[in-house]
Design an enzyme around this catalytic site. Structure first.
Site, mmCIF file in Angstrom:
data_model
loop_
_atom_site.group_PDB
_atom_site.id
_atom_site.type_symbol
_atom_site.label_atom_id
_atom_site.label_comp_id
_atom_site.label_asym_id
_atom_site.label_seq_id
_atom_site.Cartn_x
_atom_site.Cartn_y
_atom_site.Cartn_z
ATOM 1 C CE LYS A 21 40.752 73.042 20.303
ATOM 2 N NZ LYS A 21 40.592 72.606 21.713
ATOM 3 C CB ALA A 55 43.733 64.497 22.180
ATOM 4 N N GLY A 72 37.125 66.079 16.061
ATOM 5 C CA GLY A 72 35.628 65.786 15.831
ATOM 6 C C GLY A 72 35.171 66.977 15.071
ATOM 7 C CB SER A 73 35.331 70.409 16.321
ATOM 8 O OG SER A 73 34.712 70.219 17.616
ATOM 9 C CG ASP A 124 36.161 73.544 19.941
ATOM 10 O OD1 ASP A 124 36.038 74.427 20.744
ATOM 11 O OD2 ASP A 124 36.705 72.563 20.502
HETATM 12 O O1 C5P Z 1 29.961 71.890 22.123
HETATM 13 P P1 C5P Z 1 30.614 70.598 22.262
HETATM 14 O O2 C5P Z 1 29.486 69.628 21.777
HETATM 15 O O3 C5P Z 1 31.971 70.344 21.709
HETATM 16 O O4 C5P Z 1 30.700 70.374 23.818
HETATM 17 C C1 C5P Z 1 30.882 69.223 24.448
HETATM 18 C C2 C5P Z 1 30.555 69.118 25.879
HETATM 19 O O5 C5P Z 1 31.629 70.170 26.584
HETATM 20 C C3 C5P Z 1 29.242 70.126 26.232
HETATM 21 O O6 C5P Z 1 28.306 69.069 26.370
HETATM 22 C C4 C5P Z 1 29.498 70.825 27.684
HETATM 23 O O7 C5P Z 1 29.172 69.724 28.550
HETATM 24 C C5 C5P Z 1 30.843 71.118 27.407
HETATM 25 N N1 C5P Z 1 31.140 72.415 27.123
HETATM 26 C C6 C5P Z 1 30.999 73.411 28.005
HETATM 27 N N2 C5P Z 1 31.165 74.674 27.633
HETATM 28 C C7 C5P Z 1 31.677 75.187 26.464
HETATM 29 C C8 C5P Z 1 31.960 74.078 25.317
HETATM 30 C C9 C5P Z 1 31.639 72.793 25.804
HETATM 31 O O8 C5P Z 1 30.563 73.146 29.149
HETATM 32 N N3 C5P Z 1 31.999 76.275 26.203
#
Ligand code: C5P
Length: 301
Positions: free
Chosen positions: A17, A115, A120-121, A154
């Site tokens: 994406k 990137a 990964g998501s 994501d």
């Molecule tokens: O949700 P995900 O595991 O992809 O997020 C990775 C890191 O990015 C989270 O641990 C957080 O520190 C940060 N994050 C955030 N706010 C979001 C999405 C991600 O602070 N809306």
């Protein structure tokens, strides 16, 4: 995401994406940030092969295409063990469905890691879809969505099709129709970035940028306004963490792009192009500049 089934295996092609707009509205008490973002899938895909097994285990092997090493946190390795989001996704589904988790999987990665393109998501969403089909659970998308949100902010986006406005942590999805086919050049520089580190370094908006003018410009084909309205609140934070963002901004400033921005939490950077020919020409020019992996892509389902 495309899904092909045979009686005994499932093959899922799952996209990367780009974020055409990303505003950080504030920090939440759970440590995440409240977002408003416009994401579009693009035709750069990872491939996940899934076969149910009776070994009582989840096996995953990964192969990277092209075999380019990138440095930076999270970037240099592809975890094949239980910390891979793909393995966590199928284990989570098995646990919630109350079944014995047993499968063999193979992942071919093309989407650059660390990137801001959510490789990964996307793989995790593909794993949910593949295991749901392979184990013949027949869960609906609505049933898979909460599991996707548990796996990552994501992940739910990839259970839908086409561009969407995502809010909350990123997990509240509203499809964005009528944007047409958009062409881009994307560069993944040799250094990746950690999403958590970029969010830690970012300052939420004091005066949030509105998303509506970009959506309106894309829907009416007003390229000049669309280019001006591409936005990413995380870009200054990422630029503090690696000089590559500034370098890419300068490289893209020469490309007569409709507009250009970093995607997600970086480190990839994209230019919005006038058409396919412009994207291909810009990609071949950038390939000669030693900036990393360069892709000419377009919006996908
Ligand atoms: O949700 P995900 O595991 O992809 O997020 C990775 C890191 O990015 C989270 O641990 C957080 O520190 C940060 N994050 C955030 N706010 C979001 C999405 C991600 O602070 N809306």
């Amino acid at each position: 995401m495309d899904v092909q089934r045979t009686p005994s295996t499932v093959l899922v092609r799952t996209p990367a994406k780009l974020n055409l707009f990303l505003e950080v509205l504030g920090k939440r008490t759970d440590g995440f940030h409240e977002l408003e973002t416009l994401m579009t899938p693009v035709n750069l895909y990872d491939l996940l092969w899934f076969a149910p097994a009776d070994t009582g285990d989840i096996e995953l092997t990964c192969e990277r295409f092209p075999s380019v090493e990138r440095s930076g946190e999270e970037a240099s390795r592809l975890p094949e063990g239980s910390d891979n989001l793909v393995v966590r996704a199928v284990r989570l589904l098995a646990e919630r469905a109350g079944i014995w988790a047993s499968a063999r999987m193979k992942l071919w990665k093309r989407i650059p890691v660390a990137a801001g393109m959510a490789g990964g998501s996307s793989d995790a969403a593909a794993a949910l879809v593949a295991a749901n089909a392979g184990w013949r659970l027949d869960w609906s998308r609505e049933q898979l969505l909460p599991l996707a949100a548990e796996l990552g902010s994501d992940v739910p986006f990839f259970l839908g099709r086409g561009p969407a406005v995502c809010r909350g942590r990123g997990e509240r999805i509203e499809p964005a129709s009528g944007l047409g086919i958009l062409h881009f050049v994307v560069v993944a520089p040799p250094v990746g970035l950690s999403t958590a580190a970029v969010f830690r370094a970012c300052r939420p908006a004091e005066h949030p940028q509105p998303l509506a003018p970009l959506l309106e410009a894309l829907r009416t084909g007003d390229a000049a306004t669309a280019g001006e309205r591409l936005f990413n609140r995380l870009e200054p934070a990422a630029a503090e963490l690696t000089p590559w963002i500034e370098r890419l901004r300068r490289e893209f400033a020469d490309g007569e792009f409709v507009g250009h921005r970093m995607s997600g939490s970086g480190s990839s950077y994209f230019g919005l192009c006038r058409n396919l020919g412009h994207a291909q020409r810009a990609a071949s020019r950038l390939r000669g500049r030693g900036v990393g992996q360069v892709y000419a892509v377009r919006t996908a389902c």
